[in-house]
Structures are given as structure tokens and as C-alpha cells.
Design a protein around this motif. Structure first.
Motif, short mmCIF file in Angstrom:
data_model
loop_
_atom_site.label_atom_id
_atom_site.label_comp_id
_atom_site.label_asym_id
_atom_site.label_seq_id
_atom_site.Cartn_x
_atom_site.Cartn_y
_atom_site.Cartn_z
N TYR A 1 0.85 -1.19 0.00
CA TYR A 1 0.00 0.00 0.00
C TYR A 1 0.88 1.24 0.00
O TYR A 1 1.91 1.28 0.69
N ASP A 2 0.49 2.24 -0.78
CA ASP A 2 1.19 3.51 -0.75
C ASP A 2 0.80 4.27 0.51
O ASP A 2 -0.26 4.01 1.11
N ALA A 3 1.63 5.23 0.88
CA ALA A 3 1.45 5.92 2.16
C ALA A 3 0.26 6.87 2.18
O ALA A 3 -0.11 7.38 3.24
N ASP A 4 -0.35 7.13 1.04
CA ASP A 4 -1.50 8.04 0.98
C ASP A 4 -2.82 7.29 0.87
O ASP A 4 -3.85 7.88 0.55
N ASN A 5 -2.82 5.98 1.11
CA ASN A 5 -4.01 5.15 0.91
C ASN A 5 -4.84 4.99 2.17
O ASN A 5 -4.30 4.88 3.28
N THR A 6 -6.16 4.96 1.98
CA THR A 6 -7.08 4.57 3.05
C THR A 6 -7.97 3.45 2.49
O THR A 6 -9.07 3.71 2.00
N PRO A 7 -7.48 2.21 2.57
CA PRO A 7 -8.26 1.08 2.04
C PRO A 7 -9.50 0.80 2.88
O PRO A 7 -9.52 1.08 4.09
N GLN A 8 -10.52 0.26 2.23
CA GLN A 8 -11.71 -0.16 2.96
C GLN A 8 -11.38 -1.36 3.85
O GLN A 8 -10.45 -2.11 3.57
N ARG A 9 -12.15 -1.56 4.90
CA ARG A 9 -11.87 -2.61 5.89
C ARG A 9 -11.77 -3.99 5.26
O ARG A 9 -11.04 -4.86 5.74
N THR A 10 -12.53 -4.21 4.21
CA THR A 10 -12.60 -5.55 3.61
C THR A 10 -11.54 -5.79 2.54
O THR A 10 -11.44 -6.91 2.02
N ALA A 11 -10.75 -4.78 2.19
CA ALA A 11 -9.88 -4.87 1.02
C ALA A 11 -8.90 -6.05 1.10
O ALA A 11 -8.80 -6.85 0.16
N LEU A 12 -8.17 -6.16 2.20
CA LEU A 12 -7.17 -7.22 2.31
C LEU A 12 -7.82 -8.60 2.29
O LEU A 12 -7.30 -9.53 1.65
N ARG A 13 -8.93 -8.75 2.96
CA ARG A 13 -9.62 -10.04 2.99
C ARG A 13 -10.06 -10.47 1.58
O ARG A 13 -9.89 -11.64 1.19
N TYR A 14 -10.60 -9.54 0.81
CA TYR A 14 -11.01 -9.86 -0.56
C TYR A 14 -9.81 -10.28 -1.41
O TYR A 14 -9.87 -11.24 -2.18
N LEU A 15 -8.70 -9.56 -1.27
CA LEU A 15 -7.51 -9.85 -2.07
C LEU A 15 -6.96 -11.24 -1.75
O LEU A 15 -6.66 -12.03 -2.65
N VAL A 16 -6.83 -11.53 -0.46
CA VAL A 16 -6.24 -12.82 -0.06
C VAL A 16 -7.17 -13.97 -0.41
O VAL A 16 -6.71 -15.03 -0.90
N ALA A 17 -8.46 -13.82 -0.18
CA ALA A 17 -9.42 -14.89 -0.50
C ALA A 17 -9.37 -15.22 -1.99
O ALA A 17 -9.41 -16.39 -2.39
N GLU A 18 -9.26 -14.20 -2.83
CA GLU A 18 -9.18 -14.41 -4.28
C GLU A 18 -7.89 -15.13 -4.64
O GLU A 18 -7.88 -16.09 -5.43
N LEU A 19 -6.78 -14.68 -4.06
CA LEU A 19 -5.48 -15.29 -4.37
C LEU A 19 -5.43 -16.76 -3.97
O LEU A 19 -4.94 -17.61 -4.71
N MET A 20 -5.96 -17.08 -2.80
CA MET A 20 -5.89 -18.45 -2.29
C MET A 20 -6.87 -19.39 -2.99
O MET A 20 -6.80 -20.61 -2.79
N SER A 21 -7.76 -18.85 -3.79
CA SER A 21 -8.74 -19.69 -4.49
C SER A 21 -8.18 -20.35 -5.73
O SER A 21 -8.81 -21.25 -6.30
N ASP A 22 -6.97 -19.95 -6.16
CA ASP A 22 -6.41 -20.47 -7.40
C ASP A 22 -4.89 -20.48 -7.31
O ASP A 22 -4.27 -19.42 -7.22
N GLN A 23 -4.28 -21.65 -7.34
CA GLN A 23 -2.83 -21.77 -7.22
C GLN A 23 -2.09 -21.21 -8.43
O GLN A 23 -0.88 -20.98 -8.37
N ARG A 24 -2.80 -21.01 -9.53
CA ARG A 24 -2.14 -20.45 -10.72
C ARG A 24 -1.90 -18.94 -10.59
O ARG A 24 -1.16 -18.36 -11.37
N LEU A 25 -2.53 -18.34 -9.60
CA LEU A 25 -2.41 -16.89 -9.42
C LEU A 25 -1.15 -16.53 -8.65
O LEU A 25 -0.88 -17.09 -7.59
N ALA A 26 -0.39 -15.59 -9.20
CA ALA A 26 0.77 -15.05 -8.49
C ALA A 26 0.36 -13.85 -7.65
O ALA A 26 0.92 -13.60 -6.59
N ALA A 27 -0.62 -13.11 -8.14
CA ALA A 27 -1.03 -11.87 -7.46
C ALA A 27 -2.48 -11.56 -7.75
O ALA A 27 -3.05 -12.01 -8.76
N VAL A 28 -3.08 -10.79 -6.87
CA VAL A 28 -4.43 -10.26 -7.08
C VAL A 28 -4.38 -8.76 -6.81
O VAL A 28 -3.80 -8.32 -5.81
#
Length: 413
Positions: free
Chosen positions: A139-166
Motif C-alpha cells: 500500500y502507498d502511504a497516501d491510501n485509506t483502504p476499505q476494511r474488507t480490502a485485504l480479505r477480498y484480495l487474499v481470498a481471491e489469491l488463495m482460491s487459485d494456485q495459478r495466481l501469483a497476485a491479485v
């Protein structure tokens, strides 16, 4: 037809070709967005992965506290992530935050004259050495992510081993500060994240942005971390991920709000850095354009080449012919035809851009419709000046063997 007519015809053809490509990407992106927001919400795995959130912070005292408070407020399990600030001249405020949250996994790495002041890629590589997570989030230093942002990103990434990043979506936090931030707000919605969704839908391609993403640590280490020579470290690392055979996915529900330039001077310097960075990435990978190795990134290479070289040349030629024709210095039989196509291009641009902002609550307004028209007439010309300036600057740095400097974007309260 004269030689000028032929050049003008090619310029108009190029401009329209790129415009059509963007319209197709917008349509595909819209479809992709609708499909993703309607699907069932992904859940974190039973064994929740530990995430290291890294925030490079160079003179970020104005914004860093608000950013940290947002990161500490994630609804991700509190014992399954740490925050690492790679700090340069923000020590007092960071110490204040650490005193407020002494029980949390908050680590500050203070750089010095030896290892600091060398750009974002260098800072991230420093942070990676002390990170404990199997997943890395930036995250850049000027960001205010929504509370759910990290959870959505990680859940998406862990759903598919072919993914390097989300990657997630970023919105303009200070969109009402000036006419410039209104432009940037629409640009962000239409030409950054909607184009991401379109490229993912048609070509399974996404480019990692500079913020609001999560990447697997083992893959990051396998590709050697971030390229310290790259000003556009996000695009550069995306290309290396694809060349290794991995994929990147876009998750529009993971949202962060970021601060954008409010004045023309700050915007010009920031965008010039983007242009130089992308030219570096294009030239670094151009030799792969028609090779088997470069096949995964071929569309993006052609697209960037078209935007930064073909479109820029065509716009300069078209604008020059228009000015010379009005001044009576030069004449082309295609000027009238060109003007009709120009008007059609404006209409196409306005409609396709307005459609993209309808996905966001509160953006579908008459005021934004007028802003979009103004964007075509003014903002696109501003980008043309930035592209030309950035290209000249990049060539100058290569000819005189100058080190590219990382421009620090000004922050606001």
C-alpha cells in the motif's frame, strides 16, 4: 492526394484504431465487472495465511497516520498480518502511532544515507528482507483502504494456485479538490481499473498497480524482487510474473482510496515519472514481442507501444495539421473529413467513458458528463505534453548516462 493527406489519413486511422480498442476493452471490462459483483463472495481458507503489508514512506508525515489507522482496521484476522513501514523522514508520527498500538504487529524500518533515498523499488526490497509473511501486500502511504480490502484480495489469491497476485481497485479520495482531481477521478474509473477488467476478460492480462495488491512471497523471491532501475516497478514486475507462466487477477471489490495530485505541476511531474517508467519497461521487453517467451505479454507490449509512440505521433500530426489549416499555412483535402471523424471520436469517447462510471454510486451526474467532454478537449492534450516531455527526458538520461530520479509526489492534508 498530397503527402500531407496521406500522413493525416494515417494519423486519423491510428487514433481511431486505438479508440476502438479502448471501447472494446471498456465493454469487456463492464461485462467482467458485472459478473464479478454478482458471484458468491469468496471465503478465506481455514488456515489463514500470514500477510506482510509493506508501506514505503518517504517524507509522508502528512498522510501516514491516517493510512496506518486504515491498515490496522482491516477485518482480516488481527494475528495474521503485520505492517512494515519502510520509513524515510516520518519517524515522529510513526512513533506516535506505535505508542497507540503497541500490541500490534507494526514494524518500522528506518533507512539511512547508505540504503535510503533510492526510490520505491529499493524500499520494497529492503522491507521484503524483514517480512515474515507468505503473502506480501503493498500500500502507498497516501491510501485509506476499505476494511474488507485485504480479505477480498487474499481470498481471491488463495482460491487459485495459478495466481501469483491479485490486484484491487483504487478510487480518488480528494476528487472534489480541483478540476484536475475531477479529471483524475474519471480517468481512474475509466482508463485504469475498467481497462484492467477488460484486458483480464479478453486476454487474461492485468497489470499490478503501485498499491492495493497482494502477491505470493515465493514467486516474488523467485523473480528477484523489484527492479531498482524501474520507475514503473508495478508494470515491470507484472511482465516478469507473466513470463514465468503465472497469472494476475483483478478483484474490483477490494477498494482503496488514494490521494491524487491537486495542482498541474505535481500532476505533470508524477505522470512524467510514469511515462519514463513505462518506456523503460517497453524497451526492456520489446525484443520479446514476437517470441514464444513474450507471448503472455504481447498484447500489453503492443498496446503500450501504440499509446506511447503511435498515438502520440498521430495526435501531434493531427493537431499540427488543424492549426496550420486554420492559419492558412497548409491545406489538406482531408481536413473536413478529419473534422467529422474528430467529432465522432468525441461522441464515442464521451459515451464509452460515461458508461464506465455508471458502475459507481454517485458518479452518474450531468456534471461528470460535462467533465468527460472537457477531458477529451483538454486533459488528453495535457497527457500528450506529458508523454512528449517524458520521452525526451528518458532519451536525454540514456544519452548522457544520467540516473533516473524518483519524483516524490506532494501530499495534502
Amino acid at each position: 492526394m498530397s503527402i500531407l493527406d496521406y500522413f493525416l489519413f494515417l494519423a486519423v486511422l491510428s487514433i481511431w484504431g486505438i479508440l476502438v480498442v479502448n471501447v472494446v476493452l471498456t465493454i469487456a471490462g463492464y461485462v467482467n465487472y458485472l459478473q464479478k459483483v454478482r458471484r458468491p463472495e469468496l471465503q478465506l481458507p481455514v488456515k489463514v495465511p500470514f500477510v506482510s503489508i509493506m508501506v514505503p514512506a518517504h517524507n509522508e508525515g502528512i498522510v501516514i497516520v491516517k493510512t496506518l489507522q486504515s491498515l490496522l482496521n482491516f477485518d482480516y484476522p488481527k494475528d495474521r498480518y503485520e505492517i512494515i513501514i519502510i520509513n524515510d523522514n516520518s519517524a515522529e508520527l510513526l512513533a506516535e502511532v506505535q505508542s497507540l498500538y503497541p500490541h500490534r504487529n507494526l514494524k518500522v524500518i528506518n533507512t539511512d544515507k547508505t540504503n535510503g533515498g533510492k526510490g520505491k523499488s529499493n524500499a520494497l526490497n529492503i522491507g521484503l528482507k524483514q517480512a515474515r509473511g507468505s503473502l506480501i501486500s503493498i500500500y502507498d502511504a497516501d491510501n485509506t483502504p476499505q476494511r474488507t480490502a485485504l480479505r477480498y484480495l487474499v481470498a481471491e489469491l488463495m482460491s487459485d494456485q495459478r495466481l501469483a497476485a491479485v490486484i484491487g481497485k483504487f478510487r480518488t479520495r480528494n476528487k472534489n479538490a480541483s478540476i484536475l482531481t475531477r479529471f483524475i477521478n474519471i480517468e481512474t474509473l475509466s482508463f485504469q481499473w475498467m481497462a484492467q477488467a477488460g484486458r483480464e476478460k479478453l486476454f487474461k492480462l492485468c497489470t499490478i498497480p503501485g498499491t492495493n495488491y497482494v502477491i505470493r512471497r515465493d514467486i516474488l523471491e523467485k523473480i528477484g524482487g523489484w527492479d531498482v532501475k524501474a520507475l514503473a516497478e508495478d508494470t515491470e514486475i507484472s511482465f516478469r510474473v507473466y513470463r514465468m507462466g503465472y497469472r494476475i487477477r483483478f478483484q474490483p471489490l477490494a477498494v482503496t482510496w488514494e490521494q491524487e495530485p491537486q495542482t498541474l505541476d505535481v500532476w505533470f511531474h508524477q505522470r512524467t515519472r510514469w511515462v519514463k517508467g513505462n518506456i523503460y519497461v517497453i524497451l526492456k521487453n520489446a525484443r520479446l514481442l514476437f517470441t514464444k517467451t513474450g507471448r503472455p505479454i504481447r498484447f500489453d507490449l503492443l498496446y503500450f507501444l501504440s499509446i506511447y509512440f503511435l498515438l502520440m505521433t498521430s495526435l501531434i500530426l493531427s493537431d499540427s495539421m488543424f492549426v496550420l489549416s486554420v492559419a492558412g499555412i497548409a491545406h489538406s483535402d482531408l481536413v473536413g473529413f478529419s473534422n467529422i471523424l474528430w467529432l465522432m471520436a468525441i461522441i464515442t469517447f464521451v459515451i464509452s467513458t460515461f458508461v464506465t462510471i455508471t458502475t459507481e454510486k454517485g458518479e452518474m451526474t450531468i456534471a461528470n458528463l460535462m467533465i468527460i467532454v472537457f477531458m477529451y478537449l483538454v486533459y488528453s492534450q495535457m497527457w500528450l505534453a506529458v508523454a512528449a516531455h517524458g520521452m525526451v527526458g528518458y532519451v536525454r538520461e540514456q544519452v548522457f548516462h544520467q540516473q533516473a530520479k524518483w519524483y516524490k509526489t506532494k501530499r495534502y492534508q
